[in-house]
Motif scaffolding. Structure first.
Motif, PDB file in Angstrom:
ATOM      1  N   UNK B  54     -78.344 -63.571 -38.858  1.00 19.59           N
ATOM      2  CA  UNK B  54     -78.166 -62.710 -37.689  1.00 19.59           C
ATOM      3  C   UNK B  54     -78.799 -61.346 -37.766  1.00 19.59           C
ATOM      4  N   UNK B 117     -74.749 -57.808 -31.383  1.00 16.85           N
ATOM      5  CA  UNK B 117     -73.774 -58.888 -31.172  1.00 16.85           C
ATOM      6  C   UNK B 117     -72.491 -58.317 -30.596  1.00 16.85           C
ATOM      7  N   UNK B 134     -63.913 -60.904 -34.366  1.00 19.35           N
ATOM      8  CA  UNK B 134     -64.421 -61.589 -35.558  1.00 19.35           C
ATOM      9  C   UNK B 134     -65.326 -62.755 -35.160  1.00 19.35           C
ATOM     10  N   UNK B 135     -64.909 -63.497 -34.149  1.00 15.80           N
ATOM     11  CA  UNK B 135     -65.728 -64.592 -33.616  1.00 15.80           C
ATOM     12  C   UNK B 135     -67.063 -64.066 -33.115  1.00 15.80           C
ATOM     13  N   UNK B 136     -66.992 -62.986 -32.379  1.00 20.85           N
ATOM     14  CA  UNK B 136     -68.193 -62.428 -31.766  1.00 20.85           C
ATOM     15  C   UNK B 136     -69.241 -62.001 -32.772  1.00 20.85           C
ATOM     16  N   UNK B 137     -68.814 -61.569 -33.954  1.00 15.12           N
ATOM     17  CA  UNK B 137     -69.780 -61.158 -34.976  1.00 15.12           C
ATOM     18  C   UNK B 137     -69.898 -62.193 -36.084  1.00 15.12           C
ATOM     19  N   UNK B 138     -69.362 -63.392 -35.864  1.00 19.60           N
ATOM     20  CA  UNK B 138     -69.388 -64.397 -36.928  1.00 19.60           C
ATOM     21  C   UNK B 138     -70.800 -64.896 -37.201  1.00 19.60           C
ATOM     22  N   UNK B 139     -71.748 -64.575 -36.359  1.00 21.32           N
ATOM     23  CA  UNK B 139     -73.132 -64.983 -36.599  1.00 21.32           C
ATOM     24  C   UNK B 139     -73.931 -63.922 -37.333  1.00 21.32           C
ATOM     25  N   UNK B 140     -73.262 -62.849 -37.748  1.00 13.29           N
ATOM     26  CA  UNK B 140     -73.960 -61.760 -38.444  1.00 13.29           C
ATOM     27  C   UNK B 140     -73.388 -61.578 -39.850  1.00 13.29           C
ATOM     28  N   UNK B 141     -74.219 -61.780 -40.839  1.00 10.95           N
ATOM     29  CA  UNK B 141     -73.777 -61.631 -42.218  1.00 10.95           C
ATOM     30  C   UNK B 141     -73.899 -60.185 -42.673  1.00 10.95           C
TER      31      UNK B 141
END
Lengths: 752, 163, 297
Positions: B54, B117, B134-141
């Protein structure tokens, strides 16, 4: 401390945050130079093979290719941090899948890749060894001529008398543990830009944690005098040990640039990053500990087998750290440790947060937990009984100027309600672990301590020049706070010079959690010096005694009731116009006595920090999945110069530690990494984050600036054992091999 | 039908941070490279190149996407927002201010993608729960922060909205 | 890992244009929907298509509508659009459930249902719910189109019955308001991993006696293709859900699964998870059913 600080101890946002928040921070991959080329490295597909022939003609003829190098284009001088066993491009044979064989620089990345495909290499495969025990056998394939039985390094340490010790114990326990291959996995992969100027001087831009020290191996490998090298540190996208020193990677970019006569950018793609860039050293740790009935540790025998992979890098000092570091957590007298670092045809391993402590902590803190339960003592009490205290000289001769270990244990126990240990639900458990870390290693290198200057300019701005560097851990902010506090200035008027070996003093850089203590002290001394100079100049200008002046918010106040004032900038301007600008200078060294080279006995750092973590977990017996509910983390940080930055380090370290404990592992088979991507090398995502409670224990160490100690690495160390101990508490299952995966848990459950 | 042979170029009209541009691209050009190299907007980063980390997140017509998995030819007529377009001339976006104030930025490499994000989340769902954040940024490490202060920052922006 | 090699690029507006391009290029062309699988394959698996046909502008491939008692989904519907609050009134909950746990938010904004099906990964999230809903796919070829039950669509890992000159144009889902469906996915982290094992169950319990009038179970990531486990279903039809019937059905599902050991998990562990997930699915639906009964009373 009864002095009221305006900036020290406050939650200050990092000064470089704004640039990062608006996308203007410059990382190495963002650097664009005129005529810049793109480099790619050709890597060995075999774990162990001789190179018979390399054919580069076809690749050279490809339109857009500007330089191709193989070993013949290099000085063929071996380099390395402690054992010089590496060449930038392999000469006669390759030793791991990914070993650097040739490299290309071209006008664009597509051409560079196409050129790689056109280079033909004739390999003669030879037998390889992937397992430490096999590598030690007399008839095992030999990786390096100089290393008999593939032993890269070995150390033996004895203190006291363990024969007597074990005889005096009431209970002896023997256990074996294993820590895996884990990757530092910063989001920014390894990258660098190299450029030679017309005087043959190299400038290297690279996200290196240790900038000053890196000049030496780079100079050696390139056969250049030290003055011909300049290293600049752009913003770093995370280190965690993975950017801790010069690798063939950096030397290759310089060689490509030299041959092409143009700057070259080299970047690892994510697959290369995971297949080649120095993950943590896997260790097999056999531990035998003898205790008295009341839990006192009387004798300890440890054998460590460490897997260095194909090249040594940081391997030897990490092995020493694993062998020595943890012993000073507890008071003990009799111990015997043997640590062996072995070469194998695997990915070369290196520095990972904790530097050996992460591995040994898992073994020893799990072992103490096992012992506590077997003799019927509360694991917390066992630790309290043995804990190192302020003023102790530890078993290795470490002078513990302050120890907050007991405070950490007590505060974390209180916060987690350990005493009540209420098992709210079935399969719910709680576990504890401690750690120790060094703050500011006394370095046995050419670079001593840290030096900084603090320059007050005529506009009232202050420039700090330090060679230490910011890797994202907050060093720049801490230094700014220190200077702003000393000079009574707002934080906004402080500027930090970017790390550039031409401008900034030679320093060791960010490793062994030394920057706050050693770098910070140097900055503090420089700031005090600048303050003295400032007040002296002001005094002579105003006809006052320096003692009658006071600093307030960028002004020097004087006269009756301090009603009159003059700005710091004006005074600095005056000084400069008289030919004597105000430049405070500070040098801090930890002291010249280094430990004995053979016995390794002696103080090795300026101060030591301690920590205690308690983990609360819930285990699903059907799936084996461990849900980490809560972590209580108490850290003896001496004095929290920036509590928000401390918390940030703890929270990040815990996230990394949970991965280490439960799901991070680079899997390999016959030297090949099977999961070199974030798809299958899983690091923590936002949804996995537990509750983390940070407790900052302030012991006001006499050594660090304002009493501070370091923090950066220790944060990860106690996490895995705390979680492992909590899992045992929850379901009575002890997994001795990290990561503690659901499969391993289910396997142990069915075995019971 | 639009057709373009390999090694030929095709015109693309796209809006980047509010400004329309016309460029010519090869079909195989990846949006991440276009933004960083052609538009000189280097806030967006390459972390893994396969849509896992991400760091390359940008908004296309308000939706968060991995620019490493998007062909530039496919942006014709679309509006792109990068981190450089998040703040106005005069002020930082509330998310940027919050990230700074709450210590959510350490090395900063994930920050651009993370903020975008979070922005996409809040633009669609102005009052998310902590779990939705948390879901909304779950694609960003993020490897530095453990996400704690990032979640706090986004949450603080939501709380401010609630008044 | 490789850079993407050049390709001919087409952006047609009509299905017949797609079909003639596919015929022209045969196996050398790939269609582009969301791109999240295609581009990754090109970078990681060395896929080098001569031509890429972007489907995003093709008329008639998107949309959600009802036709004759069925729900029709266009293959270009993004995963996000299928789980969006706006869509929830139309999309069967079990499909929305799978959409919510597929990939990451960024992936969901681009990935499409058509892509998820045609890519045919054994671990794909949408096949199991669509299998229990008994979805049918309309596949168009150069001279004809056919309607295929999803059950017959997958033939192997990454392989479908589609010929290189065919494309997926519609997905039909029979509407069944009486049944309750669930999709459970097992991964190591709470975040959305590739499934180690996944299960979808659809049940219709008769009013009054709670016997199962309909029982459909599908598994993902534990066989070369997503699969329906009819032996398990037969155990349940006509029966009530009890500890015995649930365990029995779960065991049958485990029997039918053919997982492999790979870098993510061992075959053994996957089989164990099939049992856990099937049991959990059945019990969860029972609870949901009881709750809805209680509401009616």
């Amino acid at each position: 401390m009864d002095y009221k600080f305006s900036l020290i101890g406050k939650r200050i946002p990092r000064i470089d945050s704004i640039k990062k928040a608006i996308g203007k921070a410059l990382y190495t991959g963002d650097i664009k130079l005129p005529g810049m080329l793109y480099g790619r490295i050709l890597r060995s597909p075999f774990p162990h093979a001789r190179i018979r022939r390399i054919e580069t003609q076809k690749a050279k003829r490809l339109l857009g290719v500007k330089s191709i190098i193989t070993s013949v284009d290099t000085p063929k001088i071996k380099f390395g941090l402690s054992i010089e066993d590496e060449l930038p491009l392999t000469d006669k044979k390759v030793r791991f899948i990914g070993d650097e064989v040739a490299a290309v620089a071209a006008f664009d990345e597509d051409t560079a890749e196409e050129a790689l495909d056109l280079i033909q290499v004739e390999y003669e495969e030879i037998s390889a060894v992937f397992n430490m025990e096999e590598a030690l056998q007399p008839n095992a394939p030999k990786l390096h001529e100089s290393a008999d039985r593939n032993i890269a390094f070995r150390t033996f340490i004895t203190r006291g008398d363990i024969e007597v010790g074990f005889r005096e114990t009431d209970y002896i326990s023997e256990e074996e543990f294993y820590t895996p291959l884990v990757h530092t996995a910063p989001i920014e992969p390894l990258c660098c830009v190299a450029q030679f100027d017309t005087d043959g001087r190299l400038t290297l831009w690279a996200p290196l944690q240790e900038v000053g020290r890196s000049i030496f191996p780079l100079a050696k490998a390139l056969s250049l005098p030290l003055e011909k090298i300049r290293i600049i540190q752009p913003t770093i996208g995370g280190g965690f040990g993975g950017k801790n020193g010069i690798q063939p990677f950096h030397v290759i970019s310089a060689l490509l640039a030299k041959k092409a006569g143009s700057p070259v950018r080299l970047v690892n793609n994510r697959q290369e990053e995971m297949e080649v860039n120095r993950p943590a050293v896997p260790m097999k740790i056999w531990s035998r500990i003898g205790v008295k009935r009341d839990g006192r540790i009387i004798a300890k025998e440890t054998k460590i087998l460490a897997d260095n992979g194909a090249y040594s890098g940081h391997g030897p000092p990490i092995t020493i750290a694993a062998a020595v570091r943890f012993d000073s957590v507890y008071r003990q007298k009799n111990l015997k440790t043997e640590a062996t670092l072995v070469y194998t045809n695997n990915i070369p391993t290196g520095a990972y947060r904790g530097y050996g402590a992460t591995q040994i902590a898992f073994a020893l803190e799990s072992h103490l937990d096992i012992i506590a339960r077997e003799i019927g003592i509360d694991p917390l009490d066992l630790r309290l009984r043995n804990a190192t205290q302020t003023g102790d000289i530890s078993v290795h001769g470490w002078n513990i100027t302050s120890s907050g270990l007991v405070d950490c244990l007590k505060s974390v126990a209180k916060a987690s309600k350990w005493g009540h240990r209420r098992k709210a639900k079935e399969d719910h458990g709680i576990g504890i672990a401690c750690s120790i870390h060094i703050c500011g290693l006394k370095s046995p290198t050419k670079i001593r301590g840290s030096t900084a200057t603090v320059e007050i300019k005529k506009d009232g701005r202050v420039l700090i020049i330090s060679g230490e560097g910011e890797i994202g851990q907050g060093a720049n902010t801490v230094f700014s706070q220190i200077v702003a506090e000393e000079l009574c200035l707002p934080l906004e008027s402080i500027e930090l010079s970017s790390l550039d070996t031409d401008k900034t003093p030679l320093s060791l850089g960010a490793f062994s959690s030394r920057v706050t203590v050693i770098g910070g002290n140097a900055v503090l001394i420089a700031a005090s010096d600048a303050k003295k100079q400032l007040l002296d100049v002001a005094a002579s200008l105003l006809g006052e005694k320096p003692g009658n002046l006071r600093l307030r918010k960028g002004m020097i106040q004087f006269g009756k009731h301090y009603r009159r004032s003059v700005s710091i900038g004006d005074v600095a301007g005056e000084a400069a116009s008289r030919g004597a600008p105000i430049v405070g200078k500070g040098t801090y060294d930890t002291g010249l006595d280094l430990p004995d080279k053979n016995t390794l006995y002696g103080d090795i750092a300026s101060s030591y920090s301690f920590a205690a973590h308690i983990a609360e977990v819930e285990v699903n017996r059907k799936t084996g999945v461990v849900n980490v509910l809560r972590l209580f983390c108490a850290h003896d940080i001496g004095m929290a110069i920036n509590p928000m930055a401390c918390e940030g380090q703890i929270e990040g370290g815990v996230a990394q530690g949970i991965g280490y404990a439960l799901f991070e592992e680079l899997k390999r088979e016959k030297g090949k990494i099977l999961n070199p991507s974030f798809t299958d090398y899983k690091i923590m995502r936002a949804l996995d984050v537990p509750d983390i409670k940070c407790i900052l224990v302030e012991t006001n160490d006499p050594v660090g600036p304002y009493g501070a100690k370091g923090l950066g690495e220790e944060v990860t160390v106690p996490v895995a054992p705390a979680i492992s101990n909590a899992i045992f508490d929850a379901i009575g299952v002890r997994v001795r091999q990290l990561p503690i995966t659901p499969e391993k848990i289910l396997y142990e459950l069915t075995r019971k | 039908m639009i057709a373009c042979k390999k090694n030929e170029q095709i015109p693309v009209k796209l809006k980047v941070n509010g400004k329309w541009s016309q460029i010519r691209v090869n079909p195989q050009e990846i949006l991440l490279d276009t933004i960083r190299a052609r538009f000189d907007l280097t806030g967006v980063k390459r972390g893994c190149d396969t849509g896992e980390c991400g760091a390359c997140t940008i908004l296309i017509d308000g939706k968060a996407v991995n620019s490493c998995l998007f062909l530039t030819v496919d942006t014709d007529g679309k509006s792109i927002l990068t981190i450089e377009g998040v703040s106005t001339e005069k002020e930082l976006h509330p998310l940027q201010k919050a990230f700074i104030r709450h210590g959510a930025i350490q090395c900063g490499y994930c920050t651009s993608g993370m903020i975008l994000s979070a922005k996409a989340l809040l633009d669609k769902n102005p009052y998310p729960t902590i779990n939705e954040i948390k879901e909304g940024i779950s694609g960003n490490l993020c490897r530095c922060t453990g996400y704690v202060k990032i979640i706090e920052s986004v949450s603080s922006v939501v709380k401010k909205r609630n008044g | 890992m490789r850079r993407i090699k050049p390709f001919d690029y087409y952006r047609p507006y009509h299905i017949h244009e797609v079909l003639s391009l596919l015929k022209e290029f045969s196996r050398e062309a790939k269609v582009l929907a969301g791109g999240t699988d295609l581009l990754v394959s090109m970078k990681m698996k060395g896929l080098t298509p001569s031509a890429i046909i972007n489907l995003k502008a093709v008329e008639g491939l998107d949309g959600i509508n009802h036709t004759g008692g069925q729900l029709r989904l266009g293959p270009l519907s993004t995963i996000h659009s299928l789980s969006d609050t706006a869509a929830l009134s139309q999309i069967p909950p079990v499909v929305a459930m799978a959409c919510k746990v597929l990939g990451t938010p960024q992936i969901r904004n681009l990935a499409t249902i058509g892509g998820n099906l045609c890519n045919a990964s054994p671990a794909a999230d949408l096949p199991p719910p669509l299998l229990v809903l008994e979805a049918k796919l309309k596949i168009m070829g150069p001279s004809s189109s056919k309607l295929i039950p999803l059950e017959h669509f997958f033939v192997g890992p990454g392989m479908t019955i589609m010929e290189p000159d065919e494309i997926l144009t519609d997905i039909y889902i029979p509407i069944d308001a009486e049944s309750i469906g669930i999709y459970l996915k097992h991964g190591i982290r709470r975040a959305h991993d590739l499934a180690i094992a996944s299960v979808s169950v659809l049940l219709r319990l008769e009013k009054g006696n709670d016997r199962l009038a309909k029982a459909r179970i599908a598994l993902g990531a534990v066989a070369p293709t997503p699969l329906r486990v009819k032996t398990a279903e037969e155990i349940l039809i006509g029966e009530r859900l009890s500890k015995i019937s649930v365990e029995s059905a779960a065991r049958a599902a485990v029997e039918e699964s053919k997982p492999i050991s790979d870098v993510r998990a061992s075959a053994d562990y996957r089989k164990q998870m099939v049992k856990v997930l099937v049991e959990q699915s059945l019990m969860t639906i029972q609870r949901l059913h009881n709750r809805s009964i209680r509401r009616l009373i």
